[in-house]
Design a protein around this motif. Structure first.
Motif, PDB file in Angstrom:
ATOM      1  N   TRP A   1      -1.538 -22.866  26.879  1.00 46.51           N
ATOM      2  CA  TRP A   1      -2.036 -21.751  26.090  1.00 46.51           C
ATOM      3  C   TRP A   1      -2.397 -20.579  26.994  1.00 46.51           C
ATOM      4  CZ3 TRP A   1      -5.835 -18.316  24.890  1.00 46.51           C
ATOM      5  CH2 TRP A   1      -5.733 -17.712  23.629  1.00 46.51           C
TER       6      TRP A   1
ATOM      7  N   THR B   1       1.868 -13.145  25.083  1.00 46.28           N
ATOM      8  CA  THR B   1       1.375 -12.547  23.840  1.00 46.28           C
ATOM      9  C   THR B   1       0.474 -11.341  24.111  1.00 46.28           C
ATOM     10  OG1 THR B   1       1.487 -14.716  22.785  1.00 46.28           O
ATOM     11  CG2 THR B   1       0.194 -13.023  21.668  1.00 46.28           C
TER      12      THR B   1
ATOM     13  N   HIS C   1      -1.021 -12.085  16.135  1.00 45.52           N
ATOM     14  CA  HIS C   1      -1.889 -12.320  17.289  1.00 45.52           C
ATOM     15  C   HIS C   1      -3.174 -13.033  16.855  1.00 45.52           C
ATOM     16  CE1 HIS C   1      -2.547 -10.908  21.555  1.00 45.52           C
ATOM     17  NE2 HIS C   1      -3.708 -11.451  21.261  1.00 45.52           N
TER      18      HIS C   1
ATOM     19  N   HIS D   1      -0.298 -17.370  26.269  1.00 45.24           N
ATOM     20  CA  HIS D   1      -1.005 -16.343  25.518  1.00 45.24           C
ATOM     21  C   HIS D   1      -1.298 -15.101  26.363  1.00 45.24           C
ATOM     22  CE1 HIS D   1      -3.208 -14.838  22.074  1.00 45.24           C
ATOM     23  NE2 HIS D   1      -4.096 -14.380  22.944  1.00 45.24           N
TER      24      HIS D   1
ATOM     25  N   GLU E   1      -2.772 -16.706  16.318  1.00 46.59           N
ATOM     26  CA  GLU E   1      -2.818 -17.489  17.558  1.00 46.59           C
ATOM     27  C   GLU E   1      -4.261 -17.744  17.996  1.00 46.59           C
ATOM     28  OE1 GLU E   1      -0.392 -16.756  20.986  1.00 46.59           O
ATOM     29  OE2 GLU E   1       1.253 -15.979  19.766  1.00 46.59           O
TER      30      GLU E   1
END
Length: 129
Positions: A113, A121, A77, A117, A80
C-alpha cells in the motif's frame, strides 16, 4: 532489515503532505521492526492503532486539498483511503495472538500500500494541488 527512507521518489511537491508521508514511513518502519522482533502483541496493536489514527488525520488533510483544487480523481482516491482504514481496522481486530502468518500479512499489506499509494496514486495530484 528492511527500512524505507524518505526520498524524492515519495514527494508530492507539497511540503505539508510530504511531512505526513515521512511520518507514515516512520510508522511503517516501526511496525516492521515490531513484527521482526516479535514484540508483544500489545505493542503491535498499539502501533497499528497509531498508524490508523495518523492515516485518518493525513487522509482528511489530503482530501481537503484535493477537494479545494477540484481534483478530478477525488472520489476514486477517497475510496482507496477508506479501504486502507477498513483493512487496518481488520488487522487490528484480528490480532489476538501474535502469529507469523498475520504479521507477514500485515507487513506485505503495508509495504504494498505504501509503495503503490504514495508513489502512484498520490503523485497523480501533483499538478492539481
Amino acid at each position: 532489515m528492511l527500512n524505507y527512507t524518505w526520498s524524492m521518489d515519495y514527494s508530492v511537491q507539497n511540503p505539508v503532505l510530504d511531512d505526513h508521508h515521512k511520518n507514515l514511513l516512520k510508522l511503517f518502519n516501526d511496525a516492521y521492526d515490531l513484527i521482526i522482533s516479535q514484540a508483544p502483541v500489545e505493542n503491535t496493536i498499539k502501533l497499528i492503532s497509531e498508524l490508523k489514527v495518523y492515516s485518518i488525520f493525513h487522509f482528511t488533510e489530503e482530501e481537503k486539498l484535493m477537494r479545494a483544487a477540484n481534483y478530478p480523481n477525488y472520489e476514486e482516491h477517497v475510496k482507496e483511503h477508506k479501504k486502507f482504514v477498513e483493512d487496518v481496522t481488520k488487522f487490528k481486530d484480528a490480532i489476538s495472538e501474535q502469529t507469523s502468518e498475520l504479521n507477514e500479512e500485515i507487513f506485505l499489506f503495508l509495504s504494498d500500500w505504501l509503495i503503490h499509494h504514495i508513489q502512484k496514486t498520490d503523485r497523480k495530484y501533483i499538478d492539481f494541488l
